[in-house]
Design a protein around this motif. Structure first.
Motif, PDB file in Angstrom:
ATOM      1  N   GLU A   1       0.774  -1.226  -0.161  1.00 41.87           N
ATOM      2  CA  GLU A   1      -0.054  -0.143   0.252  1.00 41.87           C
ATOM      3  C   GLU A   1       0.915   1.077   0.109  1.00 41.87           C
ATOM      4  O   GLU A   1       0.389   2.373   0.113  1.00 41.87           O
ATOM      5  N   ILE A   2       2.270   1.171  -0.036  1.00 36.29           N
ATOM      6  CA  ILE A   2       2.850   2.166   0.090  1.00 36.29           C
ATOM      7  C   ILE A   2       3.046   3.253  -1.103  1.00 36.29           C
ATOM      8  O   ILE A   2       2.821   4.518  -1.090  1.00 36.29           O
ATOM      9  N   ALA A   3       2.900   2.611  -2.436  1.00 38.14           N
ATOM     10  CA  ALA A   3       2.808   3.435  -3.651  1.00 38.14           C
ATOM     11  C   ALA A   3       1.490   3.415  -4.374  1.00 38.14           C
ATOM     12  O   ALA A   3       0.717   2.624  -4.153  1.00 38.14           O
ATOM     13  N   GLU A   4       1.042   4.740  -4.782  1.00 33.99           N
ATOM     14  CA  GLU A   4      -0.259   4.849  -5.352  1.00 33.99           C
ATOM     15  C   GLU A   4      -0.059   5.692  -6.528  1.00 33.99           C
ATOM     16  O   GLU A   4       0.653   6.847  -6.431  1.00 33.99           O
ATOM     17  N   ARG A   5      -0.881   5.502  -7.542  1.00 34.92           N
ATOM     18  CA  ARG A   5      -0.818   6.555  -8.625  1.00 34.92           C
ATOM     19  C   ARG A   5      -1.607   7.716  -8.107  1.00 34.92           C
ATOM     20  O   ARG A   5      -2.979   7.657  -7.257  1.00 34.92           O
ATOM     21  N   VAL A   6      -1.230   9.007  -8.512  1.00 35.23           N
ATOM     22  CA  VAL A   6      -2.110  10.182  -8.056  1.00 35.23           C
ATOM     23  C   VAL A   6      -2.496  11.061  -9.412  1.00 35.23           C
ATOM     24  O   VAL A   6      -1.320  10.936 -10.270  1.00 35.23           O
ATOM     25  N   GLU A   7      -3.503  11.809  -9.474  1.00 35.57           N
ATOM     26  CA  GLU A   7      -3.786  12.656 -10.443  1.00 35.57           C
ATOM     27  C   GLU A   7      -3.425  14.060  -9.885  1.00 35.57           C
ATOM     28  O   GLU A   7      -3.842  14.744  -8.962  1.00 35.57           O
ATOM     29  N   VAL A   8      -2.535  14.704 -10.552  1.00 31.88           N
ATOM     30  CA  VAL A   8      -2.068  16.118 -10.524  1.00 31.88           C
ATOM     31  C   VAL A   8      -3.325  17.053 -10.780  1.00 31.88           C
ATOM     32  O   VAL A   8      -3.561  17.234 -12.142  1.00 31.88           O
ATOM     33  N   PRO A   9      -3.751  18.058  -9.918  1.00 30.02           N
ATOM     34  CA  PRO A   9      -4.793  18.931 -10.229  1.00 30.02           C
ATOM     35  C   PRO A   9      -4.194  20.179 -11.193  1.00 30.02           C
ATOM     36  O   PRO A   9      -2.672  20.339 -11.275  1.00 30.02           O
ATOM     37  N   ASP A  10      -5.047  20.939 -11.568  1.00 30.38           N
ATOM     38  CA  ASP A  10      -4.640  21.901 -12.398  1.00 30.38           C
ATOM     39  C   ASP A  10      -4.621  23.146 -11.382  1.00 30.38           C
ATOM     40  O   ASP A  10      -5.251  23.058 -10.337  1.00 30.38           O
ATOM     41  N   TYR A  11      -3.802  24.074 -11.623  1.00 26.89           N
ATOM     42  CA  TYR A  11      -3.700  25.273 -10.812  1.00 26.89           C
ATOM     43  C   TYR A  11      -4.430  26.544 -11.079  1.00 26.89           C
ATOM     44  O   TYR A  11      -3.687  27.623 -10.771  1.00 26.89           O
ATOM     45  N   ALA A  12      -5.072  26.404 -12.204  1.00 25.10           N
ATOM     46  CA  ALA A  12      -5.792  27.757 -12.832  1.00 25.10           C
ATOM     47  C   ALA A  12      -6.149  28.727 -11.620  1.00 25.10           C
ATOM     48  O   ALA A  12      -6.286  29.771 -11.976  1.00 25.10           O
ATOM     49  N   ARG A  13      -6.652  28.143 -10.748  1.00 29.84           N
ATOM     50  CA  ARG A  13      -7.373  28.972  -9.569  1.00 29.84           C
ATOM     51  C   ARG A  13      -6.474  29.959  -9.104  1.00 29.84           C
ATOM     52  O   ARG A  13      -7.076  31.132  -8.341  1.00 29.84           O
ATOM     53  N   LEU A  14      -5.123  29.793  -9.257  1.00 27.94           N
ATOM     54  CA  LEU A  14      -4.175  30.845  -8.762  1.00 27.94           C
ATOM     55  C   LEU A  14      -4.178  32.006  -9.599  1.00 27.94           C
ATOM     56  O   LEU A  14      -3.382  32.994  -9.374  1.00 27.94           O
ATOM     57  N   LEU A  15      -4.871  31.870 -10.785  1.00 30.42           N
ATOM     58  CA  LEU A  15      -4.655  33.156 -11.673  1.00 30.42           C
ATOM     59  C   LEU A  15      -5.981  33.968 -11.813  1.00 30.42           C
ATOM     60  O   LEU A  15      -6.990  33.334 -11.426  1.00 30.42           O
ATOM     61  N   PRO A  16      -5.775  35.003 -12.413  1.00 34.35           N
ATOM     62  CA  PRO A  16      -6.895  35.872 -12.751  1.00 34.35           C
ATOM     63  C   PRO A  16      -7.788  35.146 -13.523  1.00 34.35           C
ATOM     64  O   PRO A  16      -7.537  34.558 -14.529  1.00 34.35           O
ATOM     65  N   ASN A  17      -9.239  35.362 -13.635  1.00 29.79           N
ATOM     66  CA  ASN A  17     -10.289  34.490 -14.388  1.00 29.79           C
ATOM     67  C   ASN A  17      -9.915  34.620 -15.832  1.00 29.79           C
ATOM     68  O   ASN A  17     -10.141  33.649 -16.526  1.00 29.79           O
ATOM     69  N   GLU A  18      -9.460  35.629 -16.259  1.00 25.78           N
ATOM     70  CA  GLU A  18      -9.116  36.038 -17.668  1.00 25.78           C
ATOM     71  C   GLU A  18      -8.224  35.187 -18.381  1.00 25.78           C
ATOM     72  O   GLU A  18      -8.143  34.964 -19.531  1.00 25.78           O
ATOM     73  N   ILE A  19      -7.313  34.624 -17.749  1.00 21.80           N
ATOM     74  CA  ILE A  19      -6.086  33.909 -18.172  1.00 21.80           C
ATOM     75  C   ILE A  19      -6.074  32.264 -17.693  1.00 21.80           C
ATOM     76  O   ILE A  19      -5.268  31.700 -18.111  1.00 21.80           O
ATOM     77  N   GLN A  20      -7.224  31.803 -16.865  1.00 21.58           N
ATOM     78  CA  GLN A  20      -7.205  30.735 -16.377  1.00 21.58           C
ATOM     79  C   GLN A  20      -7.308  29.686 -17.429  1.00 21.58           C
ATOM     80  O   GLN A  20      -6.662  28.433 -17.227  1.00 21.58           O
TER      81      GLN A  20
END
Length: 389
Positions: free
Chosen positions: A293-312
């Motif tokens: 159980e040590i190793a697991e695949r993970v999905e990396v999220p997008d970080y568009a939320r850190l940006l102004p709406n206009e360029i997300q």
């Protein structure tokens, strides 16, 4: 129109009625990979594209017409005399990075430049000196430290989920067949910032010294033109004032491997390992679990939320999907709008961008010093101290 002088901010025009700066104006130099940034700047609420530069008049007009940019130059020096340009974003071939950055700083323009900052230590030192002398801003546009994968790892680290960092490694194998001819003059470690930068940035460290070995051999043409026979260069990095070491390796020619820009981070609680093949997911290892159980695949999220709406939307959108930078680089991890936003905000807030000039110089110098070490059979080479970071 007032012109900026060394030691002053170049941003003097785009102000509201109260004199508060509203927008910064960018001149883009180099429109291959560089054209990708035009729609991002145009959509950013605090930026505008006021000039573009490309050696080919036909390509210049094609891009200018496509994006509605009127000021067009075939000579980058004309951009530097344009009073409607506050900073330049340089995306020209690698040999031009340092000379054009130096010229821009001397002309009173802030600089954002794609990697690497320079190919010699002397050039890097001159850029650092000019930034200090003029008070202008410099940012190396390192895609990896704004990629969603790096932001994910950094978030885990900041939350304490990785625990104590014990070891860092990164690899950047890439076959440069089909790329512009000047790549045949390059040695692997002179283009190492994509692997050096995320490791140094994660622990907020600066490289102290390196030891690097060359391995294998490239074909006669590459060896003659680059001045280096090594197929692969593999470097260990001592991080200043830290008990953590890092390892990076690079190749450009004559070695079989799918493209990969990887970051592996080993912590006391959790470790992150990059996927082996394109299309897979990275692996997160968690300590003290039962072995299966040590190793697991993970999905990396997008970080568009850190940006102004206009360029997300630009974290997922690529204008020129056929460009080799994107075919092999996977869109650079959604980093482009993050880099634009950082430079724009740094200028508006009158602060150093990340990475600042000293960090940019240190990360670039690692590769230069590593190649020197490889030529000396792995001898330890000290990385110059560029001062504050």
């Amino acid at each position: 129109m007032l012109m900026a002088m060394p030691g002053t901010s170049a941003i003097l025009a785009a102000k509201d009625v109260e004199g508060i700066m509203e927008k910064v104006r960018v001149g883009l130099i180099g429109l291959g990979f560089g054209a990708e940034f035009i729609p991002i700047y145009q959509a950013h609420p605090k930026a505008e594209v006021t000039a573009i530069c490309q050696r080919s008049q036909a390509k210049l007009d094609e891009i200018g017409n496509r994006f509605g940019v009127e000021a067009r130059y075939t000579d980058f020096r004309d951009v530097l005399t344009d009073p409607n340009v506050d900073f330049v974003h340089i995306n020209s071939p690698i040999p031009d990075h340092a000379p054009q950055s130096i010229a821009a700083l001397k002309a009173g323009k802030h600089v954002m430049c794609t990697v690497p900052m320079a190919t010699t230590l002397e050039e890097a030192k001159e850029i650092v000196g000019l930034v200090r002398e003029t008070g202008l801003k410099y940012m190396m546009a390192e895609t990896v430290v704004y990629s969603r994968e790096y932001l994910f790892i950094k978030e885990l680290y900041n939350k304490g989920e990785l625990g104590r960092i014990q070891y860092l490694q990164a690899s950047h194998p890439q076959d440069m067949e089909g790329w512009p001819d000047y790549w045949k003059n390059m040695v692997p470690m002179h283009y190492a910032t994509h692997v050096v930068s995320p490791l140094m940035a994660l622990v907020d460290g600066m490289a102290d010294y390196v030891s690097c070995f060359g391995s294998g051999a490239v074909n006669d043409e590459i060896a003659r033109r680059s001045g280096s026979a090594f197929a692969v260069e593999s470097c260990h990095i001592k991080i200043k004032d830290s008990d953590v070491a890092a390892h990076v390796w690079r190749f450009l020619w004559d070695t079989a491997r799918q493209y990969r820009e990887s970051i592996d981070v080993y912590g006391s609680k959790k470790s992150f390992e990059w996927e082996l093949m394109t299309g897979e997911q990275p692996v997160l290892h968690t300590a003290k679990r039962p072995e299966p159980e040590i190793a697991e695949r993970v999905e990396v999220p997008d970080y568009a939320r850190l940006l102004p709406n206009e360029i997300q939307k630009f974290t997922r959108a690529i204008v020129d999907e056929d460009h080799l930078s994107f075919i092999q680089g996977g869109g650079h991890g959604g980093s482009h709008p993050h880099m634009v936003n950082e430079m724009v905000n740094a200028l508006l807030e009158n602060r150093d961008p990340f990475p600042n000039v000293e960090q940019s110089a240190n990360w670039t110098a690692v590769g230069i010093c590593a190649h020197q070490s490889a030529l000396k059979g792995g001898e330890i080479v000290k990385v110059p101290d560029f001062g504050k970071r």
